[in-house]
Design a protein around this motif. Structure first.
Motif, PDB file in Angstrom:
ATOM      1  N   MET A 108       1.767   7.613  -0.819  1.00 41.21           N
ATOM      2  CA  MET A 108       2.787   7.458  -0.037  1.00 41.21           C
ATOM      3  C   MET A 108       3.504   9.297  -0.114  1.00 41.21           C
ATOM      4  SD  MET A 108       5.553   4.360   0.515  1.00 41.21           S
ATOM      5  CE  MET A 108       7.083   4.687   0.315  1.00 41.21           C
ATOM      6  N   GLN A 109       3.989   9.280   0.580  1.00 39.66           N
ATOM      7  CA  GLN A 109       4.594  10.823   0.676  1.00 39.66           C
ATOM      8  C   GLN A 109       5.893  10.430   1.932  1.00 39.66           C
ATOM      9  OE1 GLN A 109       3.766  14.078   0.494  1.00 39.66           O
ATOM     10  NE2 GLN A 109       1.772  13.101  -0.451  1.00 39.66           N
ATOM     11  N   ALA A 110       7.169  11.002   1.161  1.00 41.79           N
ATOM     12  CA  ALA A 110       8.490  11.273   1.919  1.00 41.79           C
ATOM     13  C   ALA A 110       8.281  11.936   3.211  1.00 41.79           C
ATOM     14  CB  ALA A 110       9.860  12.463   1.376  1.00 41.79           C
ATOM     15  N   GLY A 111       9.055  11.089   4.092  1.00 40.51           N
ATOM     16  CA  GLY A 111       8.317  11.394   6.308  1.00 40.51           C
ATOM     17  C   GLY A 111       7.874  10.715   6.324  1.00 40.51           C
ATOM     18  N   ASP A 112       7.087   9.401   5.614  1.00 39.11           N
ATOM     19  CA  ASP A 112       6.354   8.867   6.438  1.00 39.11           C
ATOM     20  C   ASP A 112       6.935   7.897   6.610  1.00 39.11           C
ATOM     21  OD1 ASP A 112       4.366  11.100   5.885  1.00 39.11           O
ATOM     22  OD2 ASP A 112       3.375   9.107   3.715  1.00 39.11           O
ATOM     23  N   VAL A 113       6.479   7.187   8.075  1.00 32.99           N
ATOM     24  CA  VAL A 113       6.660   5.604   8.012  1.00 32.99           C
ATOM     25  C   VAL A 113       6.117   4.440   7.267  1.00 32.99           C
ATOM     26  CG1 VAL A 113       7.591   3.580   9.458  1.00 32.99           C
ATOM     27  CG2 VAL A 113       8.145   5.840  10.194  1.00 32.99           C
ATOM     28  N   THR A 114       6.410   3.393   6.254  1.00 28.29           N
ATOM     29  CA  THR A 114       5.671   2.957   5.695  1.00 28.29           C
ATOM     30  C   THR A 114       5.191   1.725   6.357  1.00 28.29           C
ATOM     31  OG1 THR A 114       7.639   3.585   3.861  1.00 28.29           O
ATOM     32  CG2 THR A 114       6.378   1.451   3.303  1.00 28.29           C
ATOM     33  N   LYS A 115       3.787   1.836   6.401  1.00 28.88           N
ATOM     34  CA  LYS A 115       3.394   0.865   7.117  1.00 28.88           C
ATOM     35  C   LYS A 115       2.943  -0.451   6.221  1.00 28.88           C
ATOM     36  CE  LYS A 115       2.120   3.159  11.010  1.00 28.88           C
ATOM     37  NZ  LYS A 115       2.480   4.565  10.440  1.00 28.88           N
ATOM     38  N   TYR A 116       2.907  -0.073   4.714  1.00 28.66           N
ATOM     39  CA  TYR A 116       2.470  -1.596   4.048  1.00 28.66           C
ATOM     40  C   TYR A 116       3.494  -1.609   2.463  1.00 28.66           C
ATOM     41  CZ  TYR A 116      -2.278  -0.738   6.502  1.00 28.66           C
ATOM     42  OH  TYR A 116      -3.339  -0.805   7.163  1.00 28.66           O
ATOM     43  N   GLU A 117       3.430  -2.864   2.459  1.00 31.58           N
ATOM     44  CA  GLU A 117       3.713  -3.058   0.783  1.00 31.58           C
ATOM     45  C   GLU A 117       2.761  -3.400  -0.087  1.00 31.58           C
ATOM     46  OE1 GLU A 117       7.396  -2.178   1.240  1.00 31.58           O
ATOM     47  OE2 GLU A 117       7.881  -4.345   0.170  1.00 31.58           O
ATOM     48  N   TYR A 118       3.098  -3.069  -0.902  1.00 31.17           N
ATOM     49  CA  TYR A 118       1.337  -3.104  -2.227  1.00 31.17           C
ATOM     50  C   TYR A 118       2.653  -3.928  -3.053  1.00 31.17           C
ATOM     51  CZ  TYR A 118       0.397   0.724  -0.297  1.00 31.17           C
ATOM     52  OH  TYR A 118      -0.133   1.901   1.412  1.00 31.17           O
ATOM     53  N   PHE A 119       1.046  -4.525  -3.506  1.00 31.04           N
ATOM     54  CA  PHE A 119       1.317  -5.355  -4.481  1.00 31.04           C
ATOM     55  C   PHE A 119      -0.273  -5.001  -5.609  1.00 31.04           C
ATOM     56  CE2 PHE A 119      -0.927  -9.150  -7.487  1.00 31.04           C
ATOM     57  CZ  PHE A 119      -0.153  -9.646  -8.103  1.00 31.04           C
ATOM     58  N   VAL A 120       0.324  -4.801  -7.570  1.00 31.51           N
ATOM     59  CA  VAL A 120      -1.260  -3.880  -7.800  1.00 31.51           C
ATOM     60  C   VAL A 120      -1.224  -5.260  -8.451  1.00 31.51           C
ATOM     61  CG1 VAL A 120      -0.261  -2.383  -9.821  1.00 31.51           C
ATOM     62  CG2 VAL A 120       1.301  -2.073  -7.815  1.00 31.51           C
ATOM     63  N   THR A 121      -2.807  -4.683  -8.630  1.00 36.40           N
ATOM     64  CA  THR A 121      -3.568  -5.220  -9.583  1.00 36.40           C
ATOM     65  C   THR A 121      -4.428  -5.115 -10.723  1.00 36.40           C
ATOM     66  OG1 THR A 121      -5.395  -4.837  -8.481  1.00 36.40           O
ATOM     67  CG2 THR A 121      -4.844  -6.831  -7.093  1.00 36.40           C
ATOM     68  N   LYS A 122      -4.135  -3.711 -10.942  1.00 34.27           N
ATOM     69  CA  LYS A 122      -4.312  -2.901 -11.538  1.00 34.27           C
ATOM     70  C   LYS A 122      -3.850  -0.853 -11.810  1.00 34.27           C
ATOM     71  CE  LYS A 122      -8.555  -1.459 -14.380  1.00 34.27           C
ATOM     72  NZ  LYS A 122      -8.681   0.013 -13.342  1.00 34.27           N
ATOM     73  N   GLY A 123      -3.814  -1.015 -12.737  1.00 36.54           N
ATOM     74  CA  GLY A 123      -2.932   0.474 -13.305  1.00 36.54           C
ATOM     75  C   GLY A 123      -1.487   0.740 -13.062  1.00 36.54           C
ATOM     76  N   CYS A 124      -1.364   2.001 -13.245  1.00 33.08           N
ATOM     77  CA  CYS A 124       0.754   2.079 -13.094  1.00 33.08           C
ATOM     78  C   CYS A 124       0.761   2.783 -11.993  1.00 33.08           C
ATOM     79  CB  CYS A 124       0.790   2.521 -14.504  1.00 33.08           C
ATOM     80  SG  CYS A 124       2.470   3.147 -14.288  1.00 33.08           S
ATOM     81  N   LEU A 125       1.875   2.919 -11.360  1.00 35.52           N
ATOM     82  CA  LEU A 125       2.456   3.972 -10.095  1.00 35.52           C
ATOM     83  C   LEU A 125       3.818   4.209 -10.715  1.00 35.52           C
ATOM     84  CD1 LEU A 125       0.706   1.455  -8.194  1.00 35.52           C
ATOM     85  CD2 LEU A 125      -0.175   3.272  -7.329  1.00 35.52           C
ATOM     86  N   LYS A 126       3.913   5.251  -9.855  1.00 38.44           N
ATOM     87  CA  LYS A 126       5.296   5.923  -9.739  1.00 38.44           C
ATOM     88  C   LYS A 126       6.281   5.468  -8.745  1.00 38.44           C
ATOM     89  CE  LYS A 126       4.938  10.491 -11.037  1.00 38.44           C
ATOM     90  NZ  LYS A 126       4.828  11.079 -12.322  1.00 38.44           N
ATOM     91  N   VAL A 127       7.035   5.849  -8.063  1.00 37.03           N
ATOM     92  CA  VAL A 127       8.410   5.988  -7.024  1.00 37.03           C
ATOM     93  C   VAL A 127       9.117   7.134  -7.309  1.00 37.03           C
ATOM     94  CG1 VAL A 127       8.911   4.450  -5.046  1.00 37.03           C
ATOM     95  CG2 VAL A 127       7.816   3.622  -6.368  1.00 37.03           C
TER      96      VAL A 127
END
Lengths: 154, 154
Positions: B1-20
């Motif tokens: 996801m990139q700043a400026g985009d309109v968010t099309k999805y909400e996500y559920f994490v099944t594996k791994g690690c992300l930073k917002v």
DNA sequence: TAAAAATCTTAAACTAGTTCATTTTTTTTC
DNA sequence: GAAAAAAAATGAACTAGTTTAAGATTTTTA
């Protein structure tokens, strides 16, 4: 509401202004929210879990509230399931504003937080004391005083 | 996801690690959340309002996500109204944790916030860099380094 | 309406956290 | 597995915000 109690109601403010706050070990108050007309208030964590609340609530003006008990809250969903949607959207909106606030708390300076508060809640800023505003912004009343006189000078 | 985009999805994490995170005018990153297994992530404000998001999302480990689009999200509620309840409770819980975080942001010192983070997310603290942790706590990487060595010495 | 209490202002000395610059350690890449 | 890149550590000089204290202003109470 008193810290230590289990919260029995969630409140909707029809008139007035209240402050929701904790008091830390040093006796310093930290204000979680101001609730004015059309706001919901209480401690949703204590209301849900039935654990004791860390919050105090005090009216800063003569106020009128409507309260809903846990029993009636549950009953509401049972009898009129459409209210699930109502609260789903209510919490979703609340969530958005708390996400924003928690980000601002860690990324803005006190002065910037004050300017944002004024912009976002022009109807609250003049109804609360500077001391309480300081407790909300997360600074001392002395520093709040400096910021306000600086911002007014600009 | 990139700043400026309109968010099309909400996500559920099944594996791994992300930073917002956001990036301020000075280029400094501020981390809004880390999302690991069983967390929901995205930008619910942009998802709801269809306005552009200020957030970036990046995986910090190889990750697997499930995404739900706005259309399917709406459809879900239409076809299976029981999901209103599911999301009502999900948002209610999320709200509780963001209320807590926004209060801590204004009432605790950086060192206290670090200690709380370690206590609350022992499974995350060792999976992210100190630099990213600093961005979450709301301080510089240099000061984060000092705090960690101090806390470890205690 | 006078006195008491609470709030606000100002200022000097202090501390938590930043900035900038340099070195060391760890991770990534070819 | 050597070289490059990124992350972490350290320290000195700085700034945002605190503390303490005293005086001025406003609000509350009797």
């Amino acid at each position: 509401m008193q810290a230590g109690d289990v919260t029995k109601y969630e409140y909707f403010v029809t008139k007035g202004c209240l402050k929701v706050y904790t008091i830390d070990e040093d006796g310093v108050p930290h204000i979680s929210m101001f609730a004015v007309e059309d706001y919901w208030t209480g401690d949703i964590a204590s209301f849900m879990t039935k654990e004791s609340t860390p919050y105090f609530i005090k009216a800063t003006e003569d106020s009128e509230l409507l309260g809903i008990s846990w029993t009636n809250y549950e009953l509401l969903f049972q009898e009129i399931p459409k209210f699930e949607r109502f609260y789903r959207i209510l919490y979703q909106r609340s969530l958005i504003s708390y996400i924003r606030r928690s980000n601002q708390g860690i990324s803005l300076t006190a002065e910037e937080r004050y300017i944002e508060f004024k912009k976002k809640y022009p109807n609250i800023v003049n109804r609360v004391t500077q001391k309480d505003l300081a407790g909300y912004i997360g600074i001392t009343p002395e520093f709040m005083s400096k910021i306000i006189s600086k911002v007014n000078r600009m």
